[in-house]
Design a protein around this motif. Structure first.
Motif, PDB file in Angstrom:
ATOM      1  N   PHE A 328     -10.065   5.056   3.510  1.00 20.61           N
ATOM      2  CA  PHE A 328      -8.692   4.958   4.012  1.00 20.61           C
ATOM      3  C   PHE A 328      -8.665   4.945   5.544  1.00 20.61           C
ATOM      4  O   PHE A 328      -7.789   4.337   6.151  1.00 20.61           O
ATOM      5  N   LEU A 329      -9.622   5.652   6.142  1.00 18.45           N
ATOM      6  CA  LEU A 329      -9.677   5.748   7.597  1.00 18.45           C
ATOM      7  C   LEU A 329     -10.330   4.526   8.227  1.00 18.45           C
ATOM      8  O   LEU A 329     -10.027   4.169   9.365  1.00 18.45           O
ATOM      9  N   ALA A 330     -11.219   3.880   7.495  1.00 17.37           N
ATOM     10  CA  ALA A 330     -12.000   2.781   8.041  1.00 17.37           C
ATOM     11  C   ALA A 330     -11.111   1.648   8.530  1.00 17.37           C
ATOM     12  O   ALA A 330     -10.072   1.332   7.922  1.00 17.37           O
ATOM     13  N   ASP A 331     -11.519   1.060   9.650  1.00 19.94           N
ATOM     14  CA  ASP A 331     -10.911  -0.163  10.166  1.00 19.94           C
ATOM     15  C   ASP A 331      -9.440   0.004  10.530  1.00 19.94           C
ATOM     16  O   ASP A 331      -8.667  -0.947  10.457  1.00 19.94           O
ATOM     17  N   ARG A 332      -9.059   1.238  10.883  1.00 18.56           N
ATOM     18  CA  ARG A 332      -7.709   1.537  11.380  1.00 18.56           C
ATOM     19  C   ARG A 332      -6.638   1.255  10.329  1.00 18.56           C
ATOM     20  O   ARG A 332      -5.471   0.986  10.658  1.00 18.56           O
ATOM     21  N   ARG A 333      -6.983   1.325   9.040  1.00 22.04           N
ATOM     22  CA  ARG A 333      -6.074   0.898   7.979  1.00 22.04           C
ATOM     23  C   ARG A 333      -4.753   1.664   7.975  1.00 22.04           C
ATOM     24  O   ARG A 333      -3.679   1.075   7.778  1.00 22.04           O
ATOM     25  N   ILE A 334      -4.833   2.987   8.162  1.00 23.78           N
ATOM     26  CA  ILE A 334      -3.615   3.793   8.063  1.00 23.78           C
ATOM     27  C   ILE A 334      -2.671   3.503   9.223  1.00 23.78           C
ATOM     28  O   ILE A 334      -1.459   3.328   9.026  1.00 23.78           O
ATOM     29  N   GLN A 335      -3.196   3.437  10.433  1.00 24.99           N
ATOM     30  CA  GLN A 335      -2.333   3.140  11.577  1.00 24.99           C
ATOM     31  C   GLN A 335      -1.705   1.755  11.455  1.00 24.99           C
ATOM     32  O   GLN A 335      -0.526   1.574  11.768  1.00 24.99           O
ATOM     33  N   ILE A 336      -2.487   0.786  11.008  1.00 26.79           N
ATOM     34  CA  ILE A 336      -1.955  -0.565  10.837  1.00 26.79           C
ATOM     35  C   ILE A 336      -0.831  -0.573   9.804  1.00 26.79           C
ATOM     36  O   ILE A 336       0.243  -1.157  10.026  1.00 26.79           O
ATOM     37  N   ALA A 337      -1.078   0.087   8.681  1.00 23.21           N
ATOM     38  CA  ALA A 337      -0.052   0.137   7.629  1.00 23.21           C
ATOM     39  C   ALA A 337       1.195   0.872   8.117  1.00 23.21           C
ATOM     40  O   ALA A 337       2.326   0.480   7.804  1.00 23.21           O
ATOM     41  N   TYR A 338       1.000   1.937   8.887  1.00 20.56           N
ATOM     42  CA  TYR A 338       2.135   2.705   9.410  1.00 20.56           C
ATOM     43  C   TYR A 338       2.996   1.844  10.326  1.00 20.56           C
ATOM     44  O   TYR A 338       4.235   1.831  10.205  1.00 20.56           O
ATOM     45  N   ILE A 339       2.377   1.123  11.245  1.00 18.28           N
ATOM     46  CA  ILE A 339       3.132   0.295  12.183  1.00 18.28           C
ATOM     47  C   ILE A 339       3.873  -0.811  11.447  1.00 18.28           C
ATOM     48  O   ILE A 339       5.056  -1.077  11.713  1.00 18.28           O
ATOM     49  N   LYS A 340       3.202  -1.445  10.504  1.00 22.53           N
ATOM     50  CA  LYS A 340       3.860  -2.503   9.726  1.00 22.53           C
ATOM     51  C   LYS A 340       5.064  -1.956   8.962  1.00 22.53           C
ATOM     52  O   LYS A 340       6.121  -2.590   8.888  1.00 22.53           O
ATOM     53  N   GLN A 341       4.902  -0.783   8.419  1.00 23.72           N
ATOM     54  CA  GLN A 341       5.943  -0.183   7.598  1.00 23.72           C
ATOM     55  C   GLN A 341       7.102   0.331   8.442  1.00 23.72           C
ATOM     56  O   GLN A 341       8.273   0.137   8.092  1.00 23.72           O
ATOM     57  N   ARG A 342       6.788   0.948   9.556  1.00 27.86           N
ATOM     58  CA  ARG A 342       7.820   1.598  10.364  1.00 27.86           C
ATOM     59  C   ARG A 342       8.513   0.620  11.318  1.00 27.86           C
ATOM     60  O   ARG A 342       9.718   0.737  11.575  1.00 27.86           O
ATOM     61  N   ASN A 343       7.750  -0.356  11.850  1.00 28.58           N
ATOM     62  CA  ASN A 343       8.344  -1.271  12.829  1.00 28.58           C
ATOM     63  C   ASN A 343       7.606  -2.612  12.794  1.00 28.58           C
ATOM     64  O   ASN A 343       6.698  -2.853  13.601  1.00 28.58           O
TER      65      ASN A 343
END
Length: 462
Positions: A328-343
């Motif tokens: 889940f942490l690999a390749d910045r997946r969570i931050q990318i998903a968060y940004i897409k989802q939030r803004n």
């Protein structure tokens, strides 16, 4: 006296070493020269040690350690949850931390073309914080501030862009020694160029440091299965750092071999981390021994202007990381998903590490999809070079290139007391390597020589 250190300390705290001589720790200085930071408890002097992260210490009247026990310990205990659940939990925790840190004041947000500050922008916008943003770029360098301004525009944040000028370091170098006490090499501290402007701002800084380590692979996929010491040795030694470290080791007539010594230190520190998963173990090492002794040091520059807050340094965030599967942490997946989802608007802006692609299109950053952009950039740099306008990619290029910079540099390298300390041969090898062989390779050791000279001149105190 009791001292409780944070899981990622922002400030160094010290203890005295009983019966140790008040003399320079030359072996530690060689590691510092090679890497740009000190390892573990190491300090400039043998009679002083740095308190370690996540510990509760009891010190005696002389400042020596009487008792020590851990209150925070890096682990890897992933829960069986879905990726979307992980993103939702990150969203709740991250925005709660941001809300607490932003309460009651305006937020000063440095923006870049990366993911950490973009995540902050998304979160701060969502919680309704009052934000004033800024960014900086190198003169004749990549216009990072243009990406930052786009991020600010999407979020409706006021924005200010700064250009970092050549040679700014020479007028502020003594101030920098007083601020960071020489615990980090100097040419990375571009904040010094705009410190006066920072002081004119109103608010408190929100800084995204260490997000890129917590929310990415612990090690590169190509390094999986390799020996930990081999991975870290290659990671922490800067280009050219070994050349300076070995020259100093020889100059100071230290026993043994520098590389063997460094590897033994890395092995001993790794042995204290009781984590089986390799990626999580390396991430823990970085958070224990790299973040406090490298990343945290120059954050003190921001503090000269206003208080600072670091959402990724928060213990709750570190504990959350320990419960997430590595995939889940690999390749910045969570931050990318968060940004897409939030803004989603922020996700559509170019990701600097994957330029010219954004968070939706970055998987296409490969041949043949990126060929046109690569050709365009190469032609642009060639044209700049033809016009005598070298493309600036690195901070040291602003400090070391050109006749005026060289004159300033020589006033530090050729100080008699400094030559006596590190040796004329050490200085000559690094300087000539920079001028005549490979400026990129020798830029780090040249920066370390400057750092050591300025430190000796202005602030090396026990």
């Amino acid at each position: 006296m009791k001292i409780k250190t944070d899981c990622i300390p922002l400030h160094q705290q010290f203890a005295q070493v009983p019966n140790a001589a008040a003399k320079l720790n030359k072996k530690a200085l060689c590691i510092y020269a090679a890497t740009g930071f000190f390892l573990g408890e190491d300090d400039f002097f043998e009679n002083r040690k740095v308190l370690q992260p996540g510990q509760t210490y009891t010190l005696d009247e002389q400042g020596a350690i009487k008792h020590q026990e851990a209150h925070f310990k890096w682990q890897y205990q992933p829960r069986n949850i879905s990726f979307q659940t992980a993103v939702d939990e990150f969203t709740d925790l991250y925005e709660q931390i941001l809300k607490e840190q932003a309460a009651g004041h305006k937020v000063l947000l440095p923006l870049s073309g990366g993911l950490d500050s973009r995540s902050q922008a998304a979160g701060l916008k969502h919680i309704g914080a009052e934000v004033s943003s800024y960014s900086y770029a190198f003169t004749r360098g990549y216009p990072e501030h243009q990406l930052s301004e786009k991020i600010a525009r999407v979020c409706a944040f006021p924005f200010q862009g700064f250009l970092i000028p050549p040679g700014y370091l020479w007028s502020v170098i003594e101030d920098l020694v007083k601020i960071n006490s020489g615990y980090s090499e100097f040419t990375h501290a571009r904040q010094m160029a705009v410190l006066d402007a920072f002081k004119q701002m109103q608010g408190e800084f929100s800084l995204g440091h260490w997000g890129d380590v917590l929310f990415d692979r612990g090690i590169a996929a190509a390094d999986e299965g390799k020996d930990d010491v081999v991975i870290l040795y290659k990671k922490i030694i800067k280009k050219g750092g070994l050349a300076l470290a070995e020259a100093l080791w020889k100059q100071w007539e230290l026993a043994g071999d520098f590389q063997d010594y460094l590897k033994s230190r890395l092995s001993a520190l790794l042995a204290k981390i009781e984590i089986e998963h390799q990626g999580a173990r390396i991430r823990a090492f970085k958070s224990l021994y790299w973040a406090p002794r490298w990343t945290s040091i120059n954050l003190q520059i921001f503090e000269q202007a206003h208080p600072i807050h670091l959402p990724y340094y928060d213990e709750r965030m570190c504990r959350f990381i320990m419960e997430l599967p590595e995939s889940f942490l690999a390749d910045r997946r969570i931050q990318i998903a968060y940004i897409k989802q939030r803004n989603p608007g922020l996700a559509k802006i170019t990701w600097q590490a994957q330029k010219p692609f954004n968070l939706y299109t970055y998987p296409y950053n490969k041949m043949p999809y990126n060929l046109a952009y690569r050709v365009q950039q190469k032609l642009k740099r060639s044209l700049q070079a033809a016009l005598g306008q070298a493309y600036v990619q690195r901070n040291w290029e602003l400090q070391f290139l050109g006749e005026r910079n060289d004159q300033q540099l020589q006033t530090y390298l050729q100080r008699e007391a400094f030559v006596d300390w590190v040796g004329a041969d050490s200085i000559d090898k690094i300087y000539k390597g920079f001028k005549n062989q490979d400026a990129v390779f020798y830029s780090h050791p040249l920066s370390m020589l400057l750092t050591l000279s300025a430190l000796q001149r202005y602030g090396l105190k026990n």
